[in-house]
Scaffold this motif. Structure first.
Motif, mmCIF file in Angstrom:
data_model
loop_
_atom_site.group_PDB
_atom_site.id
_atom_site.type_symbol
_atom_site.label_atom_id
_atom_site.label_comp_id
_atom_site.label_asym_id
_atom_site.label_seq_id
_atom_site.Cartn_x
_atom_site.Cartn_y
_atom_site.Cartn_z
ATOM 1 N N UNK A 1 0.852 -1.189 0.000
ATOM 2 C CA UNK A 1 0.000 0.000 0.000
ATOM 3 C C UNK A 1 0.891 1.245 0.000
ATOM 4 N N UNK A 2 0.766 2.047 -1.055
ATOM 5 C CA UNK A 2 1.613 3.228 -1.222
ATOM 6 C C UNK A 2 0.778 4.482 -1.021
ATOM 7 N N UNK A 3 1.092 5.247 0.015
ATOM 8 C CA UNK A 3 0.418 6.513 0.267
ATOM 9 C C UNK A 3 1.149 7.622 -0.470
ATOM 10 N N UNK A 4 0.427 8.326 -1.353
ATOM 11 C CA UNK A 4 0.969 9.472 -2.063
ATOM 12 C C UNK A 4 0.218 10.713 -1.616
ATOM 13 N N UNK A 5 0.931 11.686 -1.092
ATOM 14 C CA UNK A 5 0.308 12.966 -0.741
ATOM 15 C C UNK A 5 0.464 13.936 -1.912
ATOM 16 N N UNK A 6 -0.420 14.926 -1.974
ATOM 17 C CA UNK A 6 -0.309 15.950 -3.014
ATOM 18 C C UNK A 6 -0.614 15.440 -4.405
ATOM 19 N N UNK B 1 1.834 12.739 -11.454
ATOM 20 C CA UNK B 1 2.618 11.765 -12.212
ATOM 21 C C UNK B 1 2.925 10.519 -11.382
ATOM 22 N N UNK B 2 3.114 10.702 -10.088
ATOM 23 C CA UNK B 2 3.397 9.556 -9.217
ATOM 24 C C UNK B 2 2.249 8.562 -9.197
ATOM 25 N N UNK B 3 1.016 9.071 -9.206
ATOM 26 C CA UNK B 3 -0.131 8.158 -9.166
ATOM 27 C C UNK B 3 -0.139 7.224 -10.368
ATOM 28 N N UNK B 4 0.445 7.673 -11.475
ATOM 29 C CA UNK B 4 0.527 6.819 -12.666
ATOM 30 C C UNK B 4 1.783 5.951 -12.639
ATOM 31 N N UNK B 5 2.917 6.546 -12.326
ATOM 32 C CA UNK B 5 4.184 5.821 -12.389
ATOM 33 C C UNK B 5 4.289 4.709 -11.347
ATOM 34 N N UNK B 6 3.654 4.920 -10.197
ATOM 35 C CA UNK B 6 3.758 3.924 -9.119
ATOM 36 C C UNK B 6 2.619 2.910 -9.126
ATOM 37 N N UNK C 1 2.350 0.967 3.514
ATOM 38 C CA UNK C 1 3.625 0.258 3.594
ATOM 39 C C UNK C 1 4.772 1.130 3.095
ATOM 40 N N UNK C 2 4.415 2.249 2.463
ATOM 41 C CA UNK C 2 5.383 3.210 1.951
ATOM 42 C C UNK C 2 4.689 4.564 1.861
#
Length: 292
Positions: free
Chosen positions: A2-7, A15-20, A52-53
């Motif tokens: 589970x990868x938490x991305x803020x912003x 871009x992170x939401x797509x790349x990760x 988890x990240x």
């Protein structure tokens, strides 16, 4: 994982939401779902999400407004990263965070290395540096990527500002005595994804790689050079473009002082991860071609 991305609504976050997405289950948040300025409830909310990240792409980036909104800038750029690092430490998970060339004073003409002395010229830079130090003090599993002159096809950035001004301006004056390297947000996200992939392949990855890394495009440009290349590409596509005039920083005063030299040395990134970004001009041409 589970990868938490803020912003998620920012340039890098988007871009992170797509790349990760290929690396795990993405929990993408914005200021509506996870407001980093509400530091009193941040730790509890992150714990509930049980990541988890943590990949912290949220930041207070209004450089000039930060001079008068110092408390808000400090909360988002310094205190919130500290809290995220403490949560990551308690959960024994890694934290990835993004910082800026503005931690340096911009003196000289050589590219800044990660161990160069930091001496921010403005509130924004000081709060971002405070965030870096808070993370390094609170966590032992972290990566901090300092980047510069971030732009993309969406969002508020220099590329889109120039494209907008080109519509109704005949002439534009652009600063020529500040140098750095334009960096595509997509490349920042892709490098992040590749580094995370590498972390899965090495059992001692976080023990041997935690630290600060510079992550920017290759080459050197002034804001004037950046604008000129944007307009050259627009003209090649048949668009009318303004005539550019170079001016000095003194000719264009702003509330916050900017570093004259924002060049970042990316050698450490190459040495540790075998990763490097292409020349900024090549990347800009690709982005503006519409193929991205």
């Amino acid at each position: 994982m589970r990868i938490l991305i803020t912003g998620k609504r920012g340039q890098v976050g988007h871009e992170l939401t797509k790349s990760l997405s290929c690396l795990g289950d993405i929990i993408a948040t914005d200021s509506q779902t996870l407001d980093l300025s509400k530091t009193e409830e941040l730790a509890e909310k992150v714990e509930i999400l049980a990541p988890d990240l943590i990949v912290n792409a949220a930041a207070y980036t209004a450089v000039d407004k930060a001079e008068t909104e110092q408390e808000l800038a400090y909360k988002v750029n310094a205190l919130a990263p500290q809290i995220l690092a403490e949560v990551a430490k308690n959960r024994d998970i890694p934290l990835i965070h993004y910082s800026t060339d503005y931690v340096f004073n911009g003196s000289g003409d050589k590219a800044w290395t990660e161990d160069a002395e930091t001496q921010p010229l403005n509130v924004y830079g000081r709060t971002k540096l405070a965030g870096e130090l808070a993370i390094s003090n609170a966590s032992d599993k972290y990566l901090i990527f300092r980047t510069s002159w971030v732009y993309g096809a969406r969002g508020a950035n220099f590329l889109n500002t120039m494209k907008r001004l080109a519509i109704d301006k005949v002439q534009l004056s652009i600063v020529h005595d500040q140098v750095g390297t334009p960096t595509w947000a997509r490349h920042i996200a892709d490098v992040t994804a590749q580094v995370i992939s590498q972390s899965h392949q090495q059992t001692d990855f976080w023990q041997s790689h935690s630290g600060v890394y510079h992550l920017s495009g290759a080459g050197r440009a002034s804001w004037f050079d950046f604008a000129q290349q944007i307009f050259n590409l627009m003209a090649a596509q048949g668009h009318s473009v303004p005539k550019l005039h170079p001016i000095t920083t003194r000719d264009y005063p702003t509330p916050a002082n900017r570093p004259a030299n924002s060049l970042l040395d990316n050698t450490k990134l190459k040495q540790h991860f075998d990763l490097a970004l292409p020349d900024w001009q090549t990347t800009l041409e690709w982005v503006m071609s519409g193929k991205e």
